[in-house]
Design a protein around this motif. Sequence first.
Motif, mmCIF file in Angstrom:
data_model
loop_
_atom_site.group_PDB
_atom_site.id
_atom_site.type_symbol
_atom_site.label_atom_id
_atom_site.label_comp_id
_atom_site.label_asym_id
_atom_site.label_seq_id
_atom_site.Cartn_x
_atom_site.Cartn_y
_atom_site.Cartn_z
ATOM 1 N N THR A 15 0.867 -1.172 0.000
ATOM 2 C CA THR A 15 0.000 0.000 0.000
ATOM 3 C C THR A 15 0.909 1.229 0.000
ATOM 4 O O THR A 15 2.135 1.101 -0.077
ATOM 5 N N ARG A 16 0.329 2.371 0.118
ATOM 6 C CA ARG A 16 1.126 3.600 0.101
ATOM 7 C C ARG A 16 2.210 3.592 1.185
ATOM 8 O O ARG A 16 3.342 3.987 0.942
ATOM 9 N N ARG A 17 1.869 3.103 2.388
ATOM 10 C CA ARG A 17 2.823 3.147 3.500
ATOM 11 C C ARG A 17 3.206 1.791 4.067
ATOM 12 O O ARG A 17 4.094 1.708 4.922
ATOM 13 N N GLU A 117 -5.642 1.473 6.144
ATOM 14 C CA GLU A 117 -4.938 1.125 4.907
ATOM 15 C C GLU A 117 -4.812 -0.393 4.771
ATOM 16 O O GLU A 117 -5.028 -0.963 3.696
ATOM 17 N N GLU A 193 -9.741 5.946 -2.594
ATOM 18 C CA GLU A 193 -9.631 6.997 -1.586
ATOM 19 C C GLU A 193 -10.973 7.502 -1.109
ATOM 20 O O GLU A 193 -11.122 7.941 0.027
#
Length: 198
Positions: A15-17, A117, A193
Amino acid sequence: MFPDLTRDDVFRIETRRLWLRWPTAKDAEAVLRLAGDLAVAEMTARIPHPLPRAEVDAFLLQARRGNAAGTGLTLALARRSAPADLIGIVAVSGGADGPELGYWLGRPHWGAGLMGEAVAAIRDAYFAYAGGDVLRASARLDNPASRRLLERSGFVRTATEARSFLTRGDDVTVDLFRLERARWLGASAIGPETAFAA
């Protein structure tokens, strides 16, 4: 339940992080320290406090066995900047009423939106890879953060009931949630999102 794609221990979701990866024996100390924290354990229905090392070792073996068999998917959460350092767990496993989502996050990582997330990633993996129709979850009544997380992730509260959990020694009152494939598909068309914005 889960296809061959997820049954190899090199499988991961980014994921993004976060990296969501298979848990390993090297994660035992982090699980013991983070899940063994009373503030974490008491918000779950299944993690005992104190948390014995033997239970952590058994959990890790069981998680890997379930992943390999495709009967569930248990993934260790790690920040992308430190993929070897477990900070929590997210899983879909067989429950009494069908596949059920479960999760916990170490207290030092609370409040940053990381579990949202992770839940979105495994929710999407369940519906996209496993072709699931319904995913269930529950949250203790005294855990409003978990209930909000489920609602933001598209789950709909269906009931409140007392469930017996041996690790708690008594019944625990929980809100029950479910997410159906059609609702997930509709939100997927909107975009990740904004899908279930409150």
